[in-house]
Design a protein around this motif. Structure first.
Motif, short mmCIF file in Angstrom:
data_model
loop_
_atom_site.label_atom_id
_atom_site.label_comp_id
_atom_site.label_asym_id
_atom_site.label_seq_id
_atom_site.Cartn_x
_atom_site.Cartn_y
_atom_site.Cartn_z
N LYS A 1 1.01 -1.08 0.14
CA LYS A 1 0.00 0.03 -0.18
C LYS A 1 0.97 1.19 -0.09
O LYS A 1 1.74 1.58 0.97
CB LYS A 1 -0.97 -0.02 1.19
CG LYS A 1 -1.85 1.19 1.07
CD LYS A 1 -2.45 1.17 2.62
CE LYS A 1 -3.63 0.25 2.81
NZ LYS A 1 -4.55 0.45 3.92
N LEU B 1 1.67 4.99 0.63
CA LEU B 1 1.14 6.03 1.51
C LEU B 1 1.93 7.53 1.06
O LEU B 1 3.03 7.20 1.04
CB LEU B 1 1.50 5.48 2.92
CG LEU B 1 1.13 4.15 3.36
CD1 LEU B 1 1.43 3.78 4.85
CD2 LEU B 1 -0.52 4.17 3.28
N GLU B 2 1.06 8.61 1.45
CA GLU B 2 1.53 9.64 1.48
C GLU B 2 1.59 10.31 2.82
O GLU B 2 0.51 10.05 3.38
CB GLU B 2 0.64 10.54 0.49
CG GLU B 2 1.24 11.92 0.05
CD GLU B 2 0.31 12.49 -0.98
OE1 GLU B 2 -0.66 13.18 -0.65
OE2 GLU B 2 0.63 12.58 -2.13
N GLU B 3 2.56 10.90 3.13
CA GLU B 3 2.52 11.36 4.64
C GLU B 3 2.24 12.93 4.89
O GLU B 3 2.86 13.62 3.85
CB GLU B 3 3.88 11.26 5.35
CG GLU B 3 4.09 9.69 5.49
CD GLU B 3 5.62 9.18 6.14
OE1 GLU B 3 6.14 10.25 6.55
OE2 GLU B 3 5.82 7.98 6.38
N VAL C 1 0.30 16.46 10.88
CA VAL C 1 -1.12 16.93 11.51
C VAL C 1 -0.93 17.55 12.70
O VAL C 1 -0.56 17.18 13.74
CB VAL C 1 -1.95 15.79 11.55
CG1 VAL C 1 -3.32 16.36 12.24
CG2 VAL C 1 -2.17 15.10 10.09
N THR D 1 2.19 12.35 12.46
CA THR D 1 2.23 12.12 11.19
C THR D 1 0.91 11.58 10.54
O THR D 1 0.41 10.39 11.27
CB THR D 1 3.41 11.28 10.54
OG1 THR D 1 4.36 11.72 11.22
CG2 THR D 1 3.23 10.84 9.04
N GLY D 2 0.28 12.14 9.81
CA GLY D 2 -0.98 11.58 9.07
C GLY D 2 -0.49 10.82 7.97
O GLY D 2 0.40 11.25 7.15
N ARG D 3 -1.40 9.77 7.55
CA ARG D 3 -0.99 8.96 6.30
C ARG D 3 -2.19 8.81 5.45
O ARG D 3 -3.26 8.29 6.16
CB ARG D 3 -0.21 7.81 6.56
CG ARG D 3 1.22 7.77 7.09
CD ARG D 3 1.82 6.56 7.46
NE ARG D 3 3.10 6.67 7.81
CZ ARG D 3 3.29 6.73 9.08
NH1 ARG D 3 2.70 7.03 9.93
NH2 ARG D 3 4.74 7.16 9.20
N ASP D 4 -2.31 8.91 4.13
CA ASP D 4 -3.30 8.80 3.29
C ASP D 4 -2.73 7.43 2.20
O ASP D 4 -1.57 7.66 1.67
CB ASP D 4 -3.59 10.03 2.48
CG ASP D 4 -4.34 11.06 3.47
OD1 ASP D 4 -4.87 10.76 4.40
OD2 ASP D 4 -3.81 12.20 3.21
N ALA D 5 -3.60 6.68 1.87
CA ALA D 5 -3.44 5.67 1.02
C ALA D 5 -3.41 6.31 -0.40
O ALA D 5 -4.28 7.00 -0.80
CB ALA D 5 -4.26 4.64 1.11
N THR D 6 -2.59 5.88 -1.28
CA THR D 6 -2.48 6.39 -2.76
C THR D 6 -2.41 5.25 -3.79
O THR D 6 -2.67 5.58 -4.81
CB THR D 6 -0.99 7.40 -3.01
OG1 THR D 6 0.25 6.35 -2.45
CG2 THR D 6 -1.09 8.33 -1.88
N SER D 7 -2.01 4.02 -3.20
CA SER D 7 -2.05 2.89 -4.24
C SER D 7 -1.83 1.59 -3.56
O SER D 7 -1.59 1.67 -2.59
CB SER D 7 -0.94 3.21 -5.26
OG SER D 7 0.24 3.12 -4.52
#
Length: 149
Positions: free
Chosen positions: A40, A42-44, A47, A59-65
């Protein structure tokens, strides 16, 4: 306490599809070990704390792929060497199916993959080996099928 329900290596299959319609999948001969890695991307982003801006940010992380890597190794088998070489030489990704067959269900991923690497090796007096690495090309669709009595 109940014991975990496990499977043996022969119930963990990597199958290569042909160009027929419908696609016919077969497990290339020779694999003695196989693995999949689900990745997965992730983009960091930091926050901040709104009430105390001097606090260290979490650190917040959003799934990108999402992606899948399949690796396998075993003997260099005459029955499958052409399948592997043709898949490697193909400019297009190839149809692949990965199966985990449990007693009560089978989990299957189906999609397209590229052969990233083939590594053959040999030592005097020992059998030649083949290591294969594949990378997903687009979505690998997961389906869980319960075993019907």
């Amino acid at each position: 306490m109940a014991q975990a329900t496990t499977i043996k290596g022969g119930k963990f299959r990597v199958l290569i599809g042909n160009d027929a319609t419908p696609i016919v999948y077969a497990a290339p001969c020779g694999f003695t070990q196989r693995s999949i890695t689900l990745n997965k991307g992730l983009e960091e982003i930091n926050v901040p704390d709104c009430e105390d801006p001097d606090k260290v940010d979490w650190t917040g992380r959003d799934a990108t792929s999402l992606s899948m890597t399949v690796s396998g190794e075993g003997v260099l088998a005459a029955e499958s060497v052409d399948t592997w070489l043709e898949a490697f030489e193909s400019i297009d990704s190839i149809p692949v199916k990965v199966e985990w067959e449990f007693p009560a269900k089978t989990i299957t991923w189906t999609g397209l993959m590229h052969i990233e690497s083939l590594e053959a090796g040999a030592q005097n007096g020992q059998r030649a080996t083949l290591n294969v690495t594949m990378q997903s090309d687009g979505e690998m669709v997961r389906v869980t099928t319960p075993v019907t009595p």
